[in-house]
Write a protein that holds these residues in place. Structure first.
Motif, short mmCIF file in Angstrom:
data_model
loop_
_atom_site.label_atom_id
_atom_site.label_comp_id
_atom_site.label_asym_id
_atom_site.label_seq_id
_atom_site.Cartn_x
_atom_site.Cartn_y
_atom_site.Cartn_z
N GLN A 182 0.06 9.65 3.12
CA GLN A 182 -0.64 8.37 3.01
C GLN A 182 -1.47 8.12 4.27
O GLN A 182 -2.62 7.70 4.19
CB GLN A 182 0.33 7.23 2.79
N LYS A 183 -0.89 8.38 5.43
CA LYS A 183 -1.62 8.17 6.68
C LYS A 183 -2.86 9.07 6.73
O LYS A 183 -3.95 8.61 7.09
CB LYS A 183 -0.72 8.42 7.88
N ARG A 229 0.84 -1.21 0.00
CA ARG A 229 0.00 0.00 0.00
C ARG A 229 0.87 1.26 0.00
O ARG A 229 0.56 2.23 -0.68
CB ARG A 229 -0.96 -0.01 1.19
N GLN A 264 -10.18 8.34 4.71
CA GLN A 264 -11.12 7.39 4.11
C GLN A 264 -11.84 6.58 5.17
O GLN A 264 -13.05 6.37 5.09
CB GLN A 264 -10.40 6.46 3.14
N ARG A 265 -11.10 6.12 6.16
CA ARG A 265 -11.72 5.31 7.22
C ARG A 265 -12.72 6.13 8.03
O ARG A 265 -13.75 5.62 8.46
CB ARG A 265 -10.64 4.71 8.13
N HIS A 319 -4.45 10.33 4.21
CA HIS A 319 -5.36 9.84 3.16
C HIS A 319 -6.16 8.63 3.65
O HIS A 319 -7.39 8.60 3.56
CB HIS A 319 -4.53 9.49 1.92
N GLU A 320 -5.47 7.63 4.17
CA GLU A 320 -6.14 6.40 4.62
C GLU A 320 -7.01 6.65 5.85
O GLU A 320 -8.13 6.13 5.94
CB GLU A 320 -5.12 5.29 4.87
N HIS A 327 -11.97 -2.63 2.24
CA HIS A 327 -10.62 -2.29 1.75
C HIS A 327 -10.05 -3.55 1.13
O HIS A 327 -9.77 -4.52 1.84
CB HIS A 327 -9.75 -1.79 2.90
N TYR A 377 0.82 3.94 -2.99
CA TYR A 377 0.50 5.34 -2.73
C TYR A 377 1.65 6.24 -3.21
O TYR A 377 1.41 7.26 -3.87
CB TYR A 377 0.23 5.58 -1.24
N VAL A 381 -11.14 0.79 -2.36
CA VAL A 381 -11.93 1.07 -1.17
C VAL A 381 -13.35 1.30 -1.67
O VAL A 381 -13.58 2.18 -2.51
CB VAL A 381 -11.40 2.31 -0.40
#
Length: 161
Positions: free
Chosen positions: A50-51, A21, A57-58, A53-54, A66, A25, A80
């Motif tokens: 990235q952190k 991942r 999303q969560r 971003h993820e 996912h 990314y 996702v």
């Protein structure tokens, strides 16, 4: 896990996928690689982005699935996808550069559309105005432009059931 097409499947993402991942990314962030900073600074910046971003999303889609896209048992992308509402949401799809333009994303979209059609659900998504390749892919898959803001175009696919 489900099969998308021959040798192409989606499986649940897990912690062991973190290196993939991260590399995926990073491959999507050429904008950050162009900054006049040290490689270490850029790598740290990409990790932070990235952190964010993820986590975003969560937080925005806590019930989303996912998935890792595998082709011949090799990870080539991630998806996702939120199926929790009446209108499903493609939150994110990313395909590794080496696997792009080989029909992987299109096959994944068709599989998601088949699944949605079985439930008579529409699929919505947002695509950045500057992401012309993705915009063409979504239009070819039957997604129609909806509202737009300064950064993104919302698109919608409705089951022709």
């Amino acid at each position: 896990m489900f099969t998308v097409a021959e040798h192409l499947r989606l499986r649940n993402s897990h912690e062991g996928d973190a290196p993939f991942r991260r590399a995926l990314y990073a491959a999507t962030r050429d904008d950050l690689r162009q900054l006049p900073m040290s490689p270490q600074f850029i790598d740290n910046l990409i990790s932070m982005q990235q952190k964010i971003h993820e986590d975003g999303q969560r937080n925005a889609f806590p019930r989303a699935q996912h998935w890792i896209v595998e082709y011949h048992d090799e990870a080539v992308g991630r998806v996702v996808f939120d199926m929790s509402g009446a209108e499903w949401r493609l939150v994110d799809i990313a395909i590794a550069p080496a696997a792009r333009r080989q029909g992987v994303a299109g096959a994944v979209l068709r599989a998601l559309q088949r699944r949605a059609a079985g439930q008579r659900a529409a699929i919505s998504l947002a695509v950045a105005h500057g992401n012309d390749g993705a915009r063409r892919l979504y239009a070819a898959a039957g997604f129609q432009p909806q509202v737009s803001d300064a950064l993104r175009q919302q698109m919608l696919w409705q089951c022709p059931c």
